[in-house]
Design a protein around this motif. Structure first.
Motif, PDB file in Angstrom:
ATOM      1  N   SER A  65       0.828  -1.210   0.000  1.00  0.00           N
ATOM      2  CA  SER A  65       0.000   0.000   0.000  1.00  0.00           C
ATOM      3  C   SER A  65       0.863   1.261   0.000  1.00  0.00           C
ATOM      4  CB  SER A  65      -0.920  -0.004   1.223  1.00  0.00           C
ATOM      5  OG  SER A  65      -0.147   0.104   2.412  1.00  0.00           O
ATOM      6  N   ASN A 122       0.738   4.715   1.817  1.00  0.00           N
ATOM      7  CA  ASN A 122       0.078   5.446   2.898  1.00  0.00           C
ATOM      8  C   ASN A 122      -1.221   4.765   3.327  1.00  0.00           C
ATOM      9  OD1 ASN A 122       2.088   7.466   2.905  1.00  0.00           O
ATOM     10  ND2 ASN A 122       1.002   8.586   1.261  1.00  0.00           N
ATOM     11  N   ASP A 174      -3.249   3.104   1.436  1.00  0.00           N
ATOM     12  CA  ASP A 174      -4.296   3.112   0.412  1.00  0.00           C
ATOM     13  C   ASP A 174      -4.110   1.917  -0.503  1.00  0.00           C
ATOM     14  OD1 ASP A 174      -6.315   3.717  -1.289  1.00  0.00           O
ATOM     15  OD2 ASP A 174      -5.306   5.421  -2.241  1.00  0.00           O
ATOM     16  N   SER A 186      -6.705   1.140  -2.753  1.00  0.00           N
ATOM     17  CA  SER A 186      -7.841   1.259  -3.671  1.00  0.00           C
ATOM     18  C   SER A 186      -7.464   0.983  -5.116  1.00  0.00           C
ATOM     19  CB  SER A 186      -8.465   2.661  -3.547  1.00  0.00           C
ATOM     20  OG  SER A 186      -7.486   3.660  -3.845  1.00  0.00           O
TER      21      SER A 186
END
Length: 806
Positions: free
Chosen positions: A79, A81, A83, A85
């Motif tokens: 990831s 930070n 994140d 998505s």
């Protein structure tokens, strides 16, 4: 008053036995164990105390061994930070480690062994020595014993089968190891095997091997109770508590125990002395949020409490008062360890210190002890009755300064890197695009297909994908050079291939690192071996791999051996109680009468236990090769080969092979000598038979000739007899005729004599007459007379010739 050692949280052991047996002392011991293992964070994180750290470490190792480790670390690594998505990846771990764990565990569990017991007490040793001396005496006096048996018919051998009597001391040793087994030893082996089978030790052993491979530590408990007799129980190392030790076999620990989740109803059943008030107070101390975790790191069952069962080793002073009786004898009276009388001439004090075990149980977080008592049926070795054995058997072969290492703990880092490589590979694959085409629309506008339609992009792509051909113009409509003469060009997108190759190489690198660290090479892990590698090299590689994990096998065998030793010591307890004794006897095959007889005497013997491990495949192959060579050369028989293959000890198997080859050679030489003698006897018998046949033939011929001669002689005799008879008859006839002739001649002679006599008489008469007449004449002076016949003397025609011979 009980006091606490200033250097330890445990109470002092230098106190009287009466104080050690008190619940107050047991509560201090239980509290010290709890503080040593569970002191720290108790807010549910499970981190900050020794027990929680151990449990969490073992839990993570077991997850890695199952290929179910947490994926959070991989997500944190991938990831940005936090994140995720933009990532659409399969986070499921690759089960690389389970493969290697299964290889080790299944390989160790497949090792076959036999439990061997040998009686080492003086009585059994004496019986074995007498048996060996008897055989040795038979060996030394074999010729004399054979001579006595042949002349007197008395069998003075000590052995049952004198034909298989060893000839050398080496053969005697092989015989004692392979063929000699005391009935009490066989009974001990059968009882141990039966107890292991009843407790399903095969399944327990697989769990122990799994723990040794995954956790680096394994534990098992042997116990005894009046209901079940000797029991063998698996102990989860994650629930263990023990005193600090650096011994991988935990021989020097002074306390050991385990934490169990026990329901309240089960707790009431185990400890019926608990009151309802006690149970209500116990419900406030479930301990599940402080001490234990289930698969997901929490325990949702509030109906259980965490009970610490432990054993504590200390010492006890046995004191005896030796009193002199009036008869001059000595009488021993047992006294408490506080007995310390003044010196007296009538009695003395004798004491010794022995190790003892105290059994305890307490609820974690609850001050009251559930149980604290001197352990019953403690196991003590025959060789040293002052020592006591723990019921727990623990082994951690790769432990240093209390830190435990396992095969799985070595390779978790590489497994993480393999998982990250796999995720990176997914990421690269997700960002790769297929090869495309470039369409020059201006170039297509210059092309006229000749059918009144223009050459558009859709038509060009259809023609290109279906036929692989395109139509273009090298010259433009203005007569100049057409830069778009090739309206469709293929686009090569090879940017991801290098990354994929690099990631695959990285994957193989970390996989090879796992093999290097564990020692499980391609020859053992089921991978396809190098086709250019020789068979011998592959076997060597597999043997080296087995060597790399041999410490796990030795630890597994150590646990099994210690369990068998504890069972052997606890059999005495079972024999002291009628129910367990009868259950033990009924578990043995009723056909083995000798075993049933010897079970009664098991508690009188001291046994040594050892495991006879099946040889390695390479050693078995070498032995089989030797057996095949011996079979092909005629050195041994098929029955000998079958017997040798049954011997687990490779050294004994080779010695037995040499011994059987020697015996076979001696038998062959004896058979050859016997064949020679038999052939000589057969030849002699044949010659004798031929000579006898010739003699019989000659006898028959001679007999025939004799018979012929006899027949001839008989014929001649008969002929002679006939001739003699005929002659006899002729002679008789002749004699008769001669007699008749003689008679006739005699008659004639007689007649002639008669006639002569008659004539003489007549003449005499005539003479007399004439004399008379003469006398008369003279007297009478007569006239002379004429005496001639006047014709009256004629026979009337009958002459004398008729009397002549015919």
């Amino acid at each position: 008053m009980i006091y606490t050692n200033t250097n330890s949280s445990f109470p002092s052991q230098v106190v009287p036995d009466e104080e050690k047996q008190s619940y107050e002392y047991g509560a201090l011991v239980g509290k010290a164990i709890e503080n040593e293992w569970f002191r720290g964070d108790r807010v549910g994180s499970g981190v900050g105390n020794r027990w929680g750290s151990n449990w969490q470490n073992f839990h993570n190792l077991r997850l890695y061994a199952r290929g179910e480790q947490s994926t959070q670390k991989y997500k944190d690594e991938m990831s940005i930070n936090g994140d995720l998505s933009y990532l659409n990846l399969d986070w499921k771990p690759i089960p690389v480690i389970p493969k290697f764990v299964d290889i080790v565990v299944n390989g160790i569990s497949s090792k076959n062994y036999e439990i061997k017991a040998y009686a080492q007490d003086p009585e059994a040793t004496k019986a074995k020595t007498m048996y060996a001396e008897g055989i040795l005496r038979d060996m030394m006096a074999k010729d004399l014993l054979n001579d006595i048996q042949s002349k007197l018919g008395a069998n003075l051998y000590n052995t049952v089968d004198p034909s298989n009597l060893p000839e050398t001391k080496e053969e005697l040793e092989i015989h004692l190891q392979l063929d000699y087994k005391q009935a009490v030893e066989i009974a001990e082996e059968e009882v141990i095997n039966q107890i292991l089978d009843r407790n399903r030790y095969t399944l327990i052993n697989r769990r122990l091997n799994y723990d040794l491979t995954v956790l680096g530590i394994a534990s098992v408990k042997t116990n005894w109770n009046k209901a079940n007799g000797v029991t063998v129980e698996y102990v989860d190392p994650a629930n263990l508590v023990y005193s600090y030790t650096e011994d991988p076999n935990f021989e020097d620990i002074y306390y050991v125990g385990e934490v169990k989740s026990v329901a309240l109803e089960e707790l009431k059943k185990q400890f019926p002395n608990l009151t309802d008030d006690d149970l209500k107070e116990i419900e406030k101390y479930p301990g599940n949020a402080n001490y234990t975790r289930n698969y997901y790191g929490q325990d949702s069952n509030d109906n259980t409490v965490q009970v610490l069962y432990f054993e504590y080793k200390t010492y006890s002073n046995q004191v005896f008062k030796i009193k002199q009786t009036e008869q001059g004898l000595e009488k021993a009276l047992e006294k408490p360890d506080t007995f310390n009388p003044p010196e007296n001439d009538s009695f003395t004090k004798v004491s010794r210190s022995i190790e003892v075990l105290y059994s305890g149980a307490k609820i974690l977080g609850f001050e009251k002890m559930l149980k604290w008592e001197l352990a019953e049926n403690m196991t003590r070795p025959f060789a040293d009755t002052t020592r006591v054995e723990m019921n727990y058997t623990i082994c951690a072969p790769r432990m240093y300064k209390g830190r435990i290492e396992s095969i799985v703990s070595r390779i978790t880092t590489f497994a993480d890197m393999i998982q990250l490589t796999h995720l990176k590979l997914q990421q690269v694959l997700s960002r790769m695009v297929p090869d495309g085409v470039f369409v020059d629309v201006d170039g297509l506008a210059e092309v006229d297909l000749g059918n009144g339609t223009n050459y558009n992009a859709a038509e060009a792509l259809n023609m290109y994908f279906q036929t692989g051909s395109i139509v273009g113009r090298s010259m433009s409509q203005d007569g100049g050079m057409n830069p778009g003469k090739v309206p469709i060009q293929e686009l090569q997108t090879s940017s991801g291939n290098a990354k994929i190759s690099s990631l695959i190489s990285t994957y193989q690198y970390y996989l090879q690192m796992i093999r290097d660290v564990t020692g499980l090479n391609e020859a053992r892990d089921g991978s396809t071996p190098d086709r250019d590698a020789l068979v011998g090299l592959q076997k060597m590689a597999a043997a080296n791999s087995n060597t790399a994990t041999r410490h796990i096998l030795q630890s597994s065998l150590f646990l099994t051996l210690r369990i068998c030793e504890n069972i052997a010591l606890r059999i005495n307890d079972s024999l002291n109680y009628p129910l367990t004794k009868q259950s033990l006897i009924e578990s043995i095959s009723i056909s083995n009468v000798e075993t049933l007889k010897e079970i009664e005497n098991l508690n009188l013997h001291d046994f040594g236990i050892y495991l006879e491990l099946e040889p390695e495949d390479e050693d078995k192959a070498q032995l089989e090769q030797n057996i095949q060579v011996a079979l092909q050369s005629g050195g041994i028989d098929l029955e000998d080969a079958i017997d040798i293959r049954q011997i687990k000890n490779l050294k004994l198997a080779n010695q037995s092979l040499k011994y059987k080859r020697k015996k076979k050679l001696e038998r062959d030489q004896a058979n050859q000598q016997a064949n020679i003698q038999a052939q000589g006897q057969a030849n002699a018998q044949a010659s004798e038979a031929a000579a006898m046949a010739e003699v019989q033939k000659q006898q028959a011929l001679a007999q025939t000739e004799i018979q012929i001669e006899q027949a001839k002689s008989q014929f001649k005799i008969q002929q002679i007899q006939q001739e003699a008879e005929i002659k006899k008859q002729l002679m008789a006839q002749e004699f008769q005729y001669s007699m008749q002739l003689a008679q006739a001649q005699l008659g004639v002679a007689q007649q002639k004599q008669t006639q002569a006599e008659d004539r003489k008489d007549q003449r005499t008469k005539i003479q007399a007459t004439q004399q008379s007449e003469l006398i008369d004449q003279r007297k009478n002076n007569s006239l002379p007379k004429d005496f001639e016949s006047s014709g009256n003397d004629v026979f009337g025609g009958m002459g004398l010739d008729q009397f002549g011979p015919r």
